[in-house]
Structure formats: structure tokens, C-alpha cells
Design an enzyme around this catalytic site. Structure first.
Site, PDB file in Angstrom:
ATOM      1  N   ASP A  88      33.889  63.424  93.278  1.00  0.00           N
ATOM      2  CA  ASP A  88      34.098  64.867  93.134  1.00  0.00           C
ATOM      3  C   ASP A  88      33.292  65.604  94.198  1.00  0.00           C
ATOM      4  O   ASP A  88      32.328  65.065  94.755  1.00  0.00           O
ATOM      5  CB  ASP A  88      33.726  65.373  91.726  1.00  0.00           C
ATOM      6  CG  ASP A  88      32.243  65.261  91.412  1.00  0.00           C
ATOM      7  OD1 ASP A  88      31.594  64.266  91.830  1.00  0.00           O
ATOM      8  OD2 ASP A  88      31.695  66.167  90.744  1.00  0.00           O
ATOM      9  N   GLU A 153      29.727  64.350  89.085  1.00  0.00           N
ATOM     10  CA  GLU A 153      28.329  64.460  89.509  1.00  0.00           C
ATOM     11  C   GLU A 153      27.953  65.912  89.770  1.00  0.00           C
ATOM     12  O   GLU A 153      26.891  66.364  89.381  1.00  0.00           O
ATOM     13  CB  GLU A 153      28.076  63.618  90.765  1.00  0.00           C
ATOM     14  CG  GLU A 153      26.595  63.344  91.033  1.00  0.00           C
ATOM     15  CD  GLU A 153      25.874  64.447  91.801  1.00  0.00           C
ATOM     16  OE1 GLU A 153      24.633  64.451  91.804  1.00  0.00           O
ATOM     17  OE2 GLU A 153      26.539  65.313  92.399  1.00  0.00           O
TER      18      GLU A 153
END
Ligand code: BES
Ligand code: MN
Ligand code: MN
Length: 456
Positions: A88, A153
Site C-alpha cells: 500500500d 502499513e
């Protein structure tokens, strides 16, 4: 190992093209309208790993974005590493400050510009390409490798600790390996042995129930922005120490050896802050900028809003004022402890004219890993093989909260072998990753796998 290195050398342009494909997928985890793209990036990565020869690849669902799990086990007697990374990325805004589209990767002067090029798609991809280089030459890997690539994250890894607890056997390994940190400098190799933690909160002060005319009420009703500004200003004293009761109680101090090592590093704190346009450094009294940013806890107001901010003037006495505030923590401190202390501080100092709302947004523990393990030695020798000089052992001021969980839940220390630069503009416009570092990273990982396979 030599064959794998040679394969990387002859296929590097292809690696870069593939990374560009990965970077074109706008996997912005915080943006719910991009959830489909986050899924797409997970699928792309899983398919890619499967195609190049990773034995088992699975997309494992969580309550949030999925985890790409991969496993290639070669020999029960060989060591096992757990490679972690995140697919991400941060939102690209403000878009107008980018020189090229954040999701249309471009190479300029040897740097690959795109959101996620350094943080962390480009860096996790180094591990994938190192594995490919072994598969395509030796037909296998020198050791057992497990991969977890997560998609949350940048929004606090909400579901990953539970995933670790639920899959302890699956994830068993000798050491975790993460490439999501920076080099000490361009051409100056380093291995990171410490990360800071994080405690992130939001506070709102409410005065009157509605916005008021400042001429009619100013002088009788206390202004929440004035009050909040004073509370924020009072969070530091004249020595730039944080004034919250007990803030420093559990800090594990730098050892004298660490302070000596820090002082001997080729680092000019004043020049470093001037590169980002600051005129002068501002650090807790008694500490250098390097110590202040990596081994001391800090508090920053990240955003503040309220009242009238439109064009021209509006004579308003606002009803509310808000701030987002975060603390970077060092090992010894916990996010729970510091969030409680922050809340106690705000409750104690809120003026009697205001009501306070205090919200815990998220937090994470810092980490310190031993520098003398076999894995650290293998990583150091691997980077020395690539750079020709021994890497420095450094601490980083950033946070990767899952690293503490690898220790707490899985019992694994983490080797932080990252190839970013502070100037890569991660989270900022024009994020980039130098192709020479993409290359050095792959080579270092190839060497690390071989060296660590022989170290036990
Ligand atoms: N890769 C960074 C952390 C990092 C940056 C470590 C620079 C070392 C040097 C990571 O993706 C990140 O941005 N972490 C966040 C914390 C997270 C809980 C949102 C951070 O540090 O703000
Ligand atoms: Mn990252
Ligand atoms: Mn990040």
C-alpha cells in the site's frame, strides 16, 4: 550466488519495467475509493510471485486489505527468513506539486519517480527480484523464505498483529527481514537497528455552542483557538523538552557507546536541516539533531484547524478548535502509556471555559534489535560486498510498528536493510527511488540469502 548476481545484471531493465507496472496501480490504503486498486495490487504481486517460481502464494483475507503470503521452503535444515514489506502507498496529494503523474512512473536522471517507488513497492520488489534471480539460475533458493506483504502499513497495520497471532506456526522463521528504511546517505550503506514508536491523538476544545460575533462576545467568551494555541505552545519548555508529566520516565537512554558512535558518523545536522529549507536546527537541549531524531522521544502538532479560513475577513469567535498531535516514542515507552499521559495532561490543563474531547487515533511500539546476531553479520557482510565498505549501524526516527510485534508475537528479531534516502520524498510529492539503489538492494539481498544460509 554469482549466477544470481549475473542474472540481475542482464535482466535489470526488465525488472525496472515490471516495477513500473506494479507502481501504476494506485494502491492508496487510506482512500476507500481506492479499495479496488489495493486488491488489484495484491493480485498483481501474488500473480507475479507465482509466475516466477515461489512455491506457494496465497492472498489471505483480513478484516481490512489482504495480505500476500508466499512461501518457498527448500530444506528443513536450512535457516528460514520472513520477508516483510507493504504494497500500500500514501495518498499522492498535493497533485499539483508533482512534476509527473504519481501513478505514471518516469525515470529522470537515474531516479524512478512514482508514489510508492521507495515506500515500499520498490523496496519489497527487490526481494522478489532477488528470489527470481536464484530461481532462474540455480533453480532454487539457498534458504527457506516466507513472505508477508501487507496492504495496511500506511494506515497503522490494523489487522496484522492478529494475523501474526493466528498464524504463528505458518510464520515461524529465524529472523524477519524488512527493506522499508533509508541508507545513512547516498553511497553510505547502513543497517538500521532501532525504530521509534508512535502515539497519535486528536483533541478538540469546545467553547460556546455556536460560532459567535467577535464584536458582541469577544471579551466575555473565551476563544477555543486562543486556548488551544496556548495549550499546544505549552507542550514544550524553553529547552525544547516535552512538558507532559512523566513523558521521559521510561525512556531507555542512549548508551555512552552509542553516543560516541553517533558522534563519529559522517553527519552534519545543520546542513541536513538546511537542505529542507529550515534555517537552523531545533533539538531537545543536550542532544544533537541525529540523537534528537532517532533516539529521543518527540512531540509534534501535525495539523490544527478551526474558525474562519476563507477569503478575506470574517469577525468570528469560533465554537471549536481542533488539533492532531503525535509523539514519536523510543524503546521503553509504550503508546498506551504516552497516550494516557497526554490525555491526563490535556484534562489537567484544559481551561474551565472549555470542554475537551480527546481521541486516541493509533499507536505503535518502537524497536531495538541486537547488532551482533548471525543475521546482522550476514546483512553487514552482504552490504559490504556490494558497497565495498562496512555499513554503519544506525537508528531511524521513523516507525514500522509491526517490527515490535515480530518480536513480541513471533519471537523474531528484524534485520532492517533499507535502501531509501531521506531525500527520496516518501509521503511527499515527487517520491523517487534511485535505480542504482534498486540494483544495490537486489544485489545485497542475493548476497544476504547466500551468506545467511551458511551462517548457522
Ligand atoms: N517506511 C516508513 C517508515 C520509515 C520511514 C522508516 C523512513 C525509516 C525511515 C513507513 O511506511 C511509514 O511511513 N511509517 C509511518 C508509521 C505508520 C504507523 C503510519 C511513520 O513513520 O509515520
Ligand atoms: Mn514504508
Ligand atoms: Mn510510509
Amino acid at each position: 550466488m554469482d549466477n544470481a548476481l549475473a542474472y540481475t545484471d542482464s535482466n535489470f531493465d526488465q525488472f525496472v519495467d515490471e516495477l513500473k507496472d506494479f507502481l501504476r496501480i494506485p494502491s492508496v490504503s487510506t482512500d476507500s475509493s481506492r479499495a479496488g486498486d489495493v486488491q488489484k495490487a495484491a493480485r498483481w504481486l501474488a500473480d507475479h510471485m507465482k509466475a516466477l517460481g515461489v512455491g506457494k502464494v496465497e492472498i489471505m483475507e483480513t478484516a481490512g486489505h489482504p495480505i500476500v503470503y508466499g512461501e518457498h521452503l527448500v530444506d528443513p535444515a536450512a535457516p528460514t527468513i520472513l520477508v516483510y514489506g507493504h504494497y500500500d502507498v500514501q495518498p499522492p496529494d498535493p497533485l499539483e506539486l508533482w512534476d509527473s503523474d504519481p501513478f505514471d512512473p518516469q525515470v529522470r536522471n537515474g531516479d524512478l519517480y512514482a508514489r510508492g517507488s521507495c515506500d515500499d513497492k520498490g523496496q519489497l520488489f527487490m526481494h522478489v527480484k532477488a528470489a527470481e534471480s536464484y530461481f532462474k539460475t540455480d533453480g532454487s533458493l539457498p534458504l527457506n523464505v516466507k513472505y508477508i506483504f501487507e496492504g495496511e502499513e500506511e494506515i497503522g497495520s490494523k489487522h496484522l498483529p492478529q494475523f501474526l497471532s493466528d498464524n504463528k506456526d505458518l510464520l515461524a522463521a529465524d529472523v524477519a527481514v524488512v527493506s522499508d528504511t533509508a541508507l545513512f546517505g547516498d553511497g553510505v550503506p547502513s543497517i538500521t537497528y532501532g525504530l521509534r514508536g508512535l502515539a497519535y491523538v486528536e483533541v478538540t476544545l469546545q467553547g460556546p455552542s455556536i460560532d459567535l460575533h467577535s464584536g458582541v462576545y469577544g471579551g466575555a467568551v473565551h476563544n477555543p483557538i486562543n486556548a488551544l494555541a496556548k495549550m499546544i505552545a505549552d507542550l514544550h519548555d524553553d529547552d525544547h523538552r516535552v512538558t507532559i508529566d512523566g513523558f521521559y520516565d521510561n525512556v531507555i537512554d542512549l548508551t555512552p557507546e552509542e553516543r560516541n558512535t553517533f558522534a563519529s558518523l559522517p553527519f552534519d545536522g545543520e546542513a541536513w536541516v538546511q537542505e529542507v529549507g529550515a534555517s537552523k536546527s531545533k533539538t531537545e537541549k543536550g542532544f544533537t539533531p541525529l540523537e534528537g531524531t532517532t533516539a529521543r522521544p518527540t512531540l509534534d502538532c501535525n495539523g490544527v484547524w478551526g474558525g474562519f479560513i476563507g477569503e478575506g475577513a470574517k469577525t468570528v469567535l469560533p465554537a471549536k478548535a481542533n488539533a492532531k498531535i503525535s509523539c514519536r516514542l523510543v524503546p521503553g515507552q509504550t503508546p498506551e502509556e504516552i497516550t494516557d499521559k497526554l490525555e491526563a495532561h490535556f484534562r489537567k490543563h484544559v481551561p474551565e471555559t472549555m470542554t475537551l474531547t480527546f481521541t486516541d487515533l493509533h499507536g505503535g511500539h518502537g524497536a531495538l534489535t541486537p547488532t551482533d546476531s548471525n543475521a546482522m553479520k550476514a546483512a553487514s557482510d552482504a552490504m559490504e560486498g556490494v558497497y565495498g565498505v562496512k555499513p554503519y549501524m544506525v537508528r531511524s526516527g521513523g516507525s514500522i510498528p509491526i517490527v515490535a510485534d515480530f518480536k513480541r508475537i513471533l519471537g523474531q528479531d528484524t534485520v532492517l536493510m533499507g535502501f531509501g534516502l531521506d531525500s527520496d520524498a516518501i509521503h511527499s510529492p515527487n517520491e523517487k527511488f534511485g535505480l542504482d539503489r534498486f540494483r544495490a538492494g537486489i544485489d545485497s539481498i542475493i548476497r544476504f540469502m547466500s551468506l545467511f544460509s551458511r551462517s548457522n
